[in-house]
Design a protein around this motif. Structure first.
Motif, PDB file in Angstrom:
ATOM      1  N   THR A 129      55.691  69.199 -14.055  1.00  0.00           N
ATOM      2  CA  THR A 129      55.411  67.839 -13.431  1.00  0.00           C
ATOM      3  C   THR A 129      54.532  68.133 -12.111  1.00  0.00           C
ATOM      4  O   THR A 129      53.456  68.222 -11.749  1.00  0.00           O
ATOM      5  N   VAL A 185      47.462  78.164 -11.829  1.00  0.00           N
ATOM      6  CA  VAL A 185      45.654  77.949 -12.769  1.00  0.00           C
ATOM      7  C   VAL A 185      45.565  78.998 -13.639  1.00  0.00           C
ATOM      8  O   VAL A 185      45.760  78.587 -15.243  1.00  0.00           O
ATOM      9  N   THR A 197      55.891  65.307 -20.899  1.00  0.00           N
ATOM     10  CA  THR A 197      54.885  66.789 -21.216  1.00  0.00           C
ATOM     11  C   THR A 197      55.949  67.778 -21.916  1.00  0.00           C
ATOM     12  O   THR A 197      55.933  68.594 -22.574  1.00  0.00           O
ATOM     13  N   ARG A 216      56.897  61.102 -16.493  1.00  0.00           N
ATOM     14  CA  ARG A 216      55.935  62.108 -17.116  1.00  0.00           C
ATOM     15  C   ARG A 216      56.786  63.795 -17.803  1.00  0.00           C
ATOM     16  O   ARG A 216      56.212  64.141 -17.626  1.00  0.00           O
ATOM     17  N   ARG A 263      52.125  71.015 -13.227  1.00  0.00           N
ATOM     18  CA  ARG A 263      50.631  69.736 -13.330  1.00  0.00           C
ATOM     19  C   ARG A 263      49.990  69.836 -12.166  1.00  0.00           C
ATOM     20  O   ARG A 263      48.822  69.076 -11.739  1.00  0.00           O
ATOM     21  N   SER A 264      50.808  69.336 -10.996  1.00  0.00           N
ATOM     22  CA  SER A 264      50.479  68.678  -9.946  1.00  0.00           C
ATOM     23  C   SER A 264      49.353  69.189  -8.886  1.00  0.00           C
ATOM     24  O   SER A 264      48.290  69.778  -8.556  1.00  0.00           O
ATOM     25  N   VAL A 314      47.876  71.684 -10.600  1.00  0.00           N
ATOM     26  CA  VAL A 314      46.590  72.064 -11.725  1.00  0.00           C
ATOM     27  C   VAL A 314      45.625  71.431 -10.952  1.00  0.00           C
ATOM     28  O   VAL A 314      44.426  71.463 -10.824  1.00  0.00           O
ATOM     29  N   GLU A 315      45.716  69.973 -11.363  1.00  0.00           N
ATOM     30  CA  GLU A 315      45.431  69.028 -11.783  1.00  0.00           C
ATOM     31  C   GLU A 315      44.921  68.072 -10.449  1.00  0.00           C
ATOM     32  O   GLU A 315      43.995  67.743 -10.074  1.00  0.00           O
ATOM     33  N   HIS A 316      45.252  68.198  -8.862  1.00  0.00           N
ATOM     34  CA  HIS A 316      45.520  68.208  -7.489  1.00  0.00           C
ATOM     35  C   HIS A 316      45.051  69.372  -6.765  1.00  0.00           C
ATOM     36  O   HIS A 316      45.728  69.490  -6.041  1.00  0.00           O
ATOM     37  N   PHE A 323      49.063  78.835 -16.109  1.00  0.00           N
ATOM     38  CA  PHE A 323      49.617  77.632 -16.909  1.00  0.00           C
ATOM     39  C   PHE A 323      49.686  77.469 -18.424  1.00  0.00           C
ATOM     40  O   PHE A 323      50.516  77.218 -18.491  1.00  0.00           O
TER      41      PHE A 323
END
Length: 408
Positions: free
Chosen positions: A250, A275, A317, A313, A253-254, A256-258, A278
């Motif tokens: 989690t 990134v 995953t 979450r 991904r935070s 990478v996504e934000h 990942f």
């Protein structure tokens, strides 16, 4: 502890360790699950619901604010602010079915103080186990919330001090993308040996560096935190020696996504590394899964953008990356409780603490069900019940986050 004796009727009882789901009832008395209560004074109608042990988030930072409301530097955040954040975070966790957390790093004595306040029933929130301050290298990752080792001969004293202060687990820090200074293998070995001599488990932060991960596993850590670069051979060693993996997908991904949440002084390199690595993180998880490494679920809640309701979450995953729903559920219940050395928290057998979460659908079919919480019971107290008509004769209990008044 004064609690109401009651029975959850007509539910399906899920055993994450075995994967069995059996229709039945759960009786609760004096904070424990019991075979048969002396007198059934109250009921919770569990029809159509699935009962699981309380969820456990094995990697949080309870005193941190994931929403960025506090000061931007650790040195500017007061003990009062951290304590208020912890009460809020633990309340959020409990309201979402996370009855227990493992707090892996808080400055000074704040983590111990929050745990003491919870134990003394000063507030309603998730049960915290704590590492206290992390142990890191001079200038290493996490030095702002820990103590710094001056070398192999000195690190044992830091472990003993944390244990003497009440650490449930020792947290050791290896390198990060932004902080390249790290503990040497002999320091790791000495720290793990000292902790194990004192019968305390060890968690090691090792994320993007295969060298750091190999050193942590070779030293004999009990849980590997993050582990985004695990080789096949290291996965085999982890499986054989019983080192569990807490993958914290989690948080990854935070990043990478934000990325905007993480780009701050020292953060740009972390974002770029996350990134880039990942895909390897997923392959590392798949290697661990293939080697039958024990999985435990942790979110790194408290990190930027990772709130204390994020555990479902994390479980989703895990399934996306190849785990079965039962494996993911066990990672947040029975396997997590085993890694805590409190297996009683991961089962719904008579004589164990009455930490019960009632879900609206079957988590063994779809682990997303862990986000569909109908009711939460902690220590025999109903702290959340979305459908009041289900309860008959129950004493009300304050909601998560409530600061409790003295008992008469």
């Amino acid at each position: 502890m004064s609690t109401t004796t009651f029975t959850v009727t007509g539910c399906t009882i899920v055993d994450p360790a075995s994967g069995q789901a059996i229709p039945g009832a759960l009786s609760v008395s004096d904070g424990l699950i019991v075979a048969t209560p002396d007198t059934v004074r109250a009921t919770v109608d569990g029809s159509g619901l699935f009962a699981i042990p309380g969820l456990i988030d094995m990697h949080v930072h309870a005193t941190s604010d994931p929403h960025g409301r506090t000061a931007s530097k650790w040195s500017e955040i007061t003990t009062t602010t951290m304590t208020l954040s912890a009460v809020d975070n633990l309340a959020t966790a409990l309201a979402n079915g996370i009855t227990t957390v493992r707090d892996l790093g808080a400055p000074r004595d704040v983590g111990y103080a929050v745990r003491a306040a919870w134990s003394r029933e000063l507030f309603v929130g998730a049960r915290p186990f704590t590492s206290g301050p992390v142990i890191t290298a001079m200038g290493g990752h996490g030095h702002w919330m820990g103590v710094e080792s001056e070398g192999p001969a000195a690190i044992g004293a830091l472990v003993r001090r944390n244990v003497a202060n009440g650490s449930d687990v020792i947290k050791l820090m290896m390198r990060s993308a932004a902080h390249r200074v790290e503990l040497r293998p002999e320091e790791l070995g000495n720290a793990v040996a000292e902790a194990h001599w004192l019968d305390v488990p060890v968690a090691v932060h090792a994320n993007f560096s295969e060298r750091s991960i190999d050193a942590a596993v070779e030293a004999g850590c009990d849980t590997l935190e993050h582990g985004f670069a695990i080789s096949d051979s290291t996965a085999d060693v982890m499986s054989k020696q019983g080192t569990a993996l807490c993958p914290t997908t989690t948080a990854l991904r935070s990043v990478v996504e934000h990325p905007q949440r993480w780009v701050r002084p020292g953060g740009k390199e972390l974002v770029e590394r996350a990134v880039r690595q990942f895909p390897e993180a997923r392959r590392s998880f798949e290697r661990a899964l293939a080697a039958d490494v024990t999985l435990i679920a942790g979110t790194d809640a408290g990190a930027a953008g990772v709130a204390f309701d994020a555990l479902p979450r994390e479980l989703r995953t895990m399934v996306e990356w190849g785990a079965t729903p039962r494996q993911a559920l066990a990672a947040a219940t029975s396997a997590a409780a085993g890694a805590l050395r409190h297996p009683e928290l991961g089962t719904l057998r008579p004589g164990t603490p009455a930490d019960i979460v009632l879900l609206r659908s079957d988590p063994l079919t779809d682990v997303s069900a862990c986000a569909e919480v109908e009711a939460v019971i902690q220590r025999g107290r109903v702290v959340r019940l979305d459908s009041p008509w289900r309860a008959q004769g129950l004493e009300p209990h304050p909601a998560p986050g409530t600061v409790l008044t003295p008992r008469s």
